[in-house]
Design an enzyme around this catalytic site. Structure first.
Site, PDB file in Angstrom:
ATOM      1  CB  THR A 240      -0.954  -0.012   1.211  1.00  0.00           C
ATOM      2  OG1 THR A 240      -1.911   1.026   1.056  1.00  0.00           O
ATOM      3  CG2 THR A 240      -0.187   0.167   2.506  1.00  0.00           C
ATOM      4  CD  GLN A 262      -1.949   4.175   3.211  1.00  0.00           C
ATOM      5  OE1 GLN A 262      -2.740   4.905   3.779  1.00  0.00           O
ATOM      6  NE2 GLN A 262      -2.340   3.134   2.505  1.00  0.00           N
ATOM      7  CD  GLU A 332      -3.274   1.459  -2.219  1.00  0.00           C
ATOM      8  OE1 GLU A 332      -4.127   0.612  -1.912  1.00  0.00           O
ATOM      9  OE2 GLU A 332      -2.167   1.535  -1.643  1.00  0.00           O
ATOM     10  CG  HIS A 333      -4.507   5.501  -0.631  1.00  0.00           C
ATOM     11  ND1 HIS A 333      -3.668   4.432  -0.356  1.00  0.00           N
ATOM     12  CD2 HIS A 333      -5.775   5.029  -0.477  1.00  0.00           C
ATOM     13  CE1 HIS A 333      -4.387   3.376  -0.046  1.00  0.00           C
ATOM     14  NE2 HIS A 333      -5.671   3.701  -0.125  1.00  0.00           N
ATOM     15  CG  ASP A 366      -8.032   3.323   4.328  1.00  0.00           C
ATOM     16  OD1 ASP A 366      -7.914   3.164   3.099  1.00  0.00           O
ATOM     17  OD2 ASP A 366      -7.066   3.550   5.080  1.00  0.00           O
ATOM     18  CD  GLU A 420      -8.632  -7.414 -42.397  1.00  0.00           C
ATOM     19  OE1 GLU A 420      -9.207  -8.430 -41.979  1.00  0.00           O
ATOM     20  OE2 GLU A 420      -8.565  -6.343 -41.763  1.00  0.00           O
TER      21      GLU A 420
END
Length: 440
Positions: A240, A262, A332-333, A366, A420
């Protein structure tokens, strides 16, 4: 305790060169992959017996079965502290408000007269959720995984969490109580890579799942990588992390508290402050010491996390340069604690979740902001999103054309098929009509 990286004075490099200057935890999923491979295959071939063996080996408990009895789930809720129950209920309520609004509706586009494409959203049939149970126990993660799956309309939801010796081989009672509050009644006392394998392959007790979500340690992340393609996953969650972009207007007490919050997750947790104020940097460093001394998990988590190579105070010339740094980092945060924080937050491109101003700390997200806390780590926020209702939905296109609408476009399809060198594609169109190539 926390190191400094000085990026002032010189022009900041671009792209990967800037990312390489920033702190990041080492997280070698590839190395862990070889260690989880035999675990996953043992579950494949031996099913529940392998899960019971691994519970004894890794968790120190001897189980007779891995499915948690319904009575144990009900008892956990009955014995739950009233304040904890009220807090979990409020967290669920707020998460439902946010995630219910994410559900997409079916939409039909009329491409031409007689030709339409409808996009409908269909939930995966069965998901396996993982709730960690190592250094900490996270009933909040049960909420963050179960609510979006439920709001997406997933019909079958199962949850795995490691057996706890202290609780007779059951998952932690707050995990079970959270399941009861959410109506998740299929719960397994299984942890680590073996839990992912159980959901991927299925066992005598557990039907296989289409998808596995939820945070975990490196062994869970490695197992998710091992099964990618067989099952859907949310992400390979790494350690984290928090990044805080702050200027001289920020309160050092708030900043220090948020870095510590954290760091208490894990010794590999990352805490990064990006600031153009040396005065703030000095004040935060000074503030860390008394706040750390007043809390728990000091020597085993907080100090190693803050002093590790993954954490730092990054000094920049201004907020604009700070924005370049946090966008390169892709936290992440990400907290924005600057003057005019809303305007600064609007310029962020890469973050799992953004927390604006002094009254929106990561701790709120959170638990009770209503947002989801299962977020991309390791810089993956530059290309991936956090868990949401969309994670559990599949978009399916429904193509509906009349004969006339198909006839009108057949020559274009045939032309492209022949370009193609796929003549049978064109033939499949022409077989429906007495068709000739139109003259120019």
């Amino acid at each position: 305790m926390i190191s400094r990286i000085d990026l002032r004075g010189d022009a900041l490099p671009e792209g990967g060169a800037l990312r390489d200057l920033l702190p990041r935890a080492e997280f070698d999923v590839e190395a862990a992959l070889e260690k989880v491979r035999p675990i996953c295959e043992a579950v494949h071939h031996r099913g529940t017996a392998a899960l019971i063996d691994y519970a004894e080996k890794f968790d120190g408990v001897k189980l007779k079965q891995v499915r948690v009895p319904a009575a144990a789930i009900a008892d956990a809720l009955e014995q739950l502290d009233h304040e904890v129950k009220a807090a979990l209920q409020e967290s669920i309520r707020r998460a439902r408000i946010v995630h219910r609004a994410q559900r997409r509706s079916e939409h039909t586009t009329q491409v031409v007269a007689g030709g339409s494409v409808t996009e409908k959203w269909v939930p995966v049939e069965r998901v396996g959720l993982y709730a960690p149970g190592g250094r900490s126990v996270y009933p909040s993660s049960v909420i963050m995984n179960a609510v979006p799956a439920q709001e997406a309309g997933v019909e079958s939801i199962a949850l795995a969490s490691p057996p706890q010796k202290e609780f007779g081989g059951l998952p932690h009672p707050t995990i079970l109580a959270a399941c009861a509050l959410l109506g998740v009644d299929e719960v397994y006392a299984v942890g680590g890579a073996q839990a992912v394998a159980m959901f991927a392959y299925g066992t005598e007790e557990c039907a296989p799942a289409n998808m596995v979500t939820g945070p975990g340690n490196i062994w869970v992340a490695a197992a998710k990588r091992y099964f990618t393609g067989r099952i859907g996953i949310d992400a390979e969650a790494g350690p984290t992390e928090i990044a805080i972009l702050a200027d001289g207007s920020a309160d050092p007490v708030h900043v220090a508290a948020d870095l510590i919050s954290q760091a208490e997750h894990d010794p590999m947790a990352a805490a990064v402050l990006v600031t153009d104020s040396t005065e703030l940097a000095d004040a935060v460093e000074k503030e860390l010491e008394p706040q750390i001394a007043a809390t728990k998990h000091i020597e085993d988590r907080i100090v190693p996390a803050l002093s590790g190579k993954q954490s730092a105070i990054v000094l920049v010339d201004g907020v604009a340069e700070g924005l370049r740094v946090v966008n390169a980092y892709g936290a992440e945060h990400l907290e924005i604690q600057t003057a005019d924080a809303s305007a600064v937050a609007a310029r962020v491109r890469n973050a799992g979740a953004i927390f604006v101003g002094p009254w929106a700390p990561v701790s709120l997200g959170d638990y009770c902001a209503g947002s989801n806390h299962v977020l991309p780590t390791g810089g993956c926020a530059c290309h991936s999103s956090g868990l949401s209702v969309q994670s559990f939905l599949r978009g399916i296109h429904i193509v509906d054309y009349t004969r006339d609408a198909l006839a009108e476009v057949t020559h274009h399809v045939v032309t492209l098929a022949e370009a193609e060198d796929l003549p049978a594609h064109g033939a499949a169109m022409k077989a429906r009509f007495e068709w000739k190539v139109p003259k120019a």
